[in-house]
Design an enzyme around this catalytic site. Structure first.
Site, mmCIF file in Angstrom:
data_model
loop_
_atom_site.group_PDB
_atom_site.id
_atom_site.type_symbol
_atom_site.label_atom_id
_atom_site.label_comp_id
_atom_site.label_asym_id
_atom_site.label_seq_id
_atom_site.Cartn_x
_atom_site.Cartn_y
_atom_site.Cartn_z
ATOM 1 N N GLY A 61 43.199 28.582 50.520
ATOM 2 C CA GLY A 61 42.929 28.458 51.947
ATOM 3 C C GLY A 61 44.139 27.890 52.657
ATOM 4 N N CYS A 88 44.760 27.238 44.043
ATOM 5 C CA CYS A 88 45.567 26.851 45.198
ATOM 6 C C CYS A 88 44.893 25.703 45.967
ATOM 7 C CB CYS A 88 45.823 28.065 46.086
ATOM 8 S SG CYS A 88 47.152 27.813 47.289
ATOM 9 N N TYR A 89 44.339 25.953 47.159
ATOM 10 C CA TYR A 89 43.653 24.883 47.888
ATOM 11 C C TYR A 89 42.494 24.321 47.056
ATOM 12 C CZ TYR A 89 40.881 22.470 51.442
ATOM 13 O OH TYR A 89 40.161 21.519 52.140
ATOM 14 N N HIS A 175 48.001 31.891 42.185
ATOM 15 C CA HIS A 175 46.942 32.873 42.458
ATOM 16 C C HIS A 175 46.867 33.894 41.315
ATOM 17 C CE1 HIS A 175 45.980 31.823 46.684
ATOM 18 N NE2 HIS A 175 47.224 31.390 46.700
ATOM 19 N N GLU A 177 44.580 36.028 40.906
ATOM 20 C CA GLU A 177 43.887 37.225 41.366
ATOM 21 C C GLU A 177 44.817 38.312 41.891
ATOM 22 O OE1 GLU A 177 43.732 34.384 44.980
ATOM 23 O OE2 GLU A 177 43.880 34.281 42.797
ATOM 24 N N SER A 229 28.265 59.125 59.143
ATOM 25 C CA SER A 229 29.568 59.561 59.654
ATOM 26 C C SER A 229 30.151 60.695 58.825
ATOM 27 C CB SER A 229 30.549 58.385 59.650
ATOM 28 O OG SER A 229 30.892 58.044 58.323
ATOM 29 N N GLY A 230 29.637 60.873 57.608
ATOM 30 C CA GLY A 230 30.182 61.889 56.720
ATOM 31 C C GLY A 230 31.133 61.327 55.688
ATOM 32 N N ASP A 233 30.927 55.816 52.537
ATOM 33 C CA ASP A 233 30.024 54.674 52.689
ATOM 34 C C ASP A 233 28.671 55.091 53.259
ATOM 35 O OD1 ASP A 233 32.255 53.264 51.870
ATOM 36 O OD2 ASP A 233 32.827 52.705 53.908
ATOM 37 N N LYS A 372 34.714 49.492 48.297
ATOM 38 C CA LYS A 372 34.840 50.946 48.455
ATOM 39 C C LYS A 372 34.793 51.686 47.116
ATOM 40 C CE LYS A 372 36.033 52.780 51.898
ATOM 41 N NZ LYS A 372 35.298 53.411 53.023
#
Length: 516
Positions: A61, A88-89, A175, A177, A229-230, A233, A372
């Site tokens: 953060g 980290c934080y 980090h 990740e 929307s096509g 998702d 996604k």
């Protein structure tokens, strides 16, 4: 599926990579969920009724632990006996809360750093003496609380990694990740499997049975509409909803005038074959009217989100539908700032762009906790054709946010044609499967050019092509020059009002994938 999958909870302290931590756990088939950093012990117990919480990860953060407004945790969490990893934080916060010393570093560390591992145990099991890691911090843990030991240090960071000597509490200043930390994935796996003893008992497909059951319970015998929307998702959400609701579901495709070429026909044909009842609403005139004179991106998104819902409400009244279903995914909610300490990057029309006075009993989002690529896996399992599964993402506000400045029919037509050219050339070159997104943006800049021996003063089109795993970070694609040359030549030749084409070479971060 087990009723309670093993899970890792990620505490969100406002770090830009919080979502990546959750992604890395899911890539190992362990369910992960992001929770606010100020979640209470009682709230964790409630989460425990549906998940077998095996570990907690405190994210990074932007704050300093000494800032009065800095995010904190319920201190009782440190005594729950659940393994904890601070990054980290989060690393600094654990040390600070338990009696260690955190100070501003004599030299800040940003980017690639090499750390010396003195004890390759626990999270650092199997690591080399020297490890290449990615740091982004100003403050540094200078001394540890009692009963803690140093696991690694760097030139400017005396406590780059630590652990409690008896409890399963670890901290890493770097980090793990991000891909820039050479063995970061293994470090996280060490925590998930070695320290937390998680079982890899979660798959994205488990969402389908959960959401079908939930949707049936929520909607009952009433009717619902889904915003279609096509894209991948909303398409995946539509198939799940159709399995749950059958004839009580109507898919509504709103053509707001900012869609790709031939989109209405494509959506009706593809989803009609899949047994989804589709209604197409032509609404371009009302959307263009609402956006007249509007230039700010967030205002565009707000107006489009608001108008979308009004159209859905009108269609719902016609058939007596009481529920709205959307294909919102996790990155949409993250970028729209749905967490207390998370910044709003941009409003997605189906999240922060929604008006507060929605005339539906409820908004249902079956994919709201998926990324996604996880939605793609579901789509494949549900039998959606490859043309949908591998379709590149397209923003809900459509080409309206690919026109910088005021949106007009003329500008939308220019970017629509340029976008088609980009797609055709990328796909003709066989590059599409390796790319996340490729499109054109019409900038609000004009440039002098020469066409047919005459001076031309036309628009500048920017081409954006990126590679990504989950859309939360992205790199610009090193597309062969000959492909870029064909794209540029075709756009300037086929669109008389365009005099110049530029290529966007910015990663995410600092940019977003879309320009607005």
């Amino acid at each position: 599926m087990m009723s309670k999958p093993d899970a890792i909870l990620v505490f969100d302290f406002g770090g830009q990579y919080c979502h990546l931590i959750a992604r890395r756990a899911r890539e190992s088939n362990v369910y992960s969920e992001i929770v606010p950093c100020d979640v209470t012990v009682e709230e964790l117990q409630k989460i425990g009724s549906r998940l077998n919480v095996k570990g907690l990860i405190f994210s990074g953060g932007p704050s300093s632990v000494y800032d009065p407004s800095a995010p904190k945790i319920d201190p009782r969490i440190l005594d729950l006996g659940i393994p904890i990893l601070g990054l980290c934080y989060g690393h600094q916060l654990i040390a600070h809360l338990m009696g260690g010393t955190v100070k501003g570093g004599s030299k800040q560390e940003y980017g690639i750093t090499y750390v010396t591992v003195v004890h390759p145990v626990g999270v650092l099991k199997g690591m080399k003496k020297k490890e290449k890691v990615w740091m982004s911090h100003g403050d540094t843990v200078q001394s540890l609380p009692e009963d803690f030991e140093v696991l690694a240090y760097s030139e400017n960071c005396p406590v780059a990694a630590f652990r409690h000597e008896e409890k399963a509490i670890y901290g890493l200043q770097w980090h793990p990740e991000v891909v820039h930390t050479e063995h970061g994935e293994q470090m996280l796996k060490n925590f998930i499997f070695e320290v937390c003893r998680c079982r890899a008992n979660w798959r994205p497909s488990h969402v389908v049975e959960q959401q079908i059951k939930l949707m049936k319970e929520t909607v009952g015998g009433e009717k619902a509409i889904i915003a279609l929307s096509g894209g991948i998702d909303s398409g995946t959400a539509a198939i799940i909803a159709a399995k749950a609701l059958g004839e009580n579901l109507t898919a509504v495709f709103v053509d707001h005038g900012f869609m790709r070429e031939g989109e209405s026909s494509y959506v009706k044909e593809v989803f009609g074959k899949l047994g989804v009842k589709v209604t197409v609403v032509e609404a371009s005139e009302r959307f263009f009217k609402k956006l007249k004179g509007v230039t700010q991106p967030e205002e565009k998104r707000r107006i489009i989100g608001n108008e979308f819902v009004r159209v859905f409400e009108e269609e719902a009244r016609k058939i007596g539908a009481q529920y709205l279903i959307q294909g919102t995914i996790y990155p949409d909610r993250i970028e729209s700032g749905f967490r207390k300490h998370s910044d709003k990057i941009k409003s997605h029309h189906n999240v922060a762009g929604l008006p507060t006075d929605i005339k539906f009993k409820a908004v249902i989002e079956p994919l709201k906790d998926l990324y996604k690529d996880e939605a793609r896996k579901l789509a494949k399992n549900l039998g959606l054709p490859d043309s949908v599964v591998w379709r590149q993402p397209f923003p809900g506000p459509g080409l309206a946010v690919r026109v910088i400045g005021e949106v007009t029919p003329e500008k939308v037509e220019i970017v629509r044609k340029a976008d088609r050219i980009v797609s055709e050339e990328i796909e003709k070159a066989g590059l599409n499967k390796g790319l996340w997104q490729y499109f054109a943006v019409l900038t609000n800049t004009k440039s002098t050019g020469v066409k047919g021996d005459s001076r031309a003063y036309g628009y500048v089109v920017a081409v954006r092509i990126v590679e990504s795993r989950e859309a939360m970070t992205a790199s610009f694609a090193k597309v062969p020059y000959e492909v870029l040359e064909r794209i540029s030549t075709r756009i300037t030749n086929e669109l008389p009002s365009v005099s110049r084409v530029v290529y966007d070479v910015t990663h995410k971060p600092p940019a977003t994938i879309e320009w607005e």
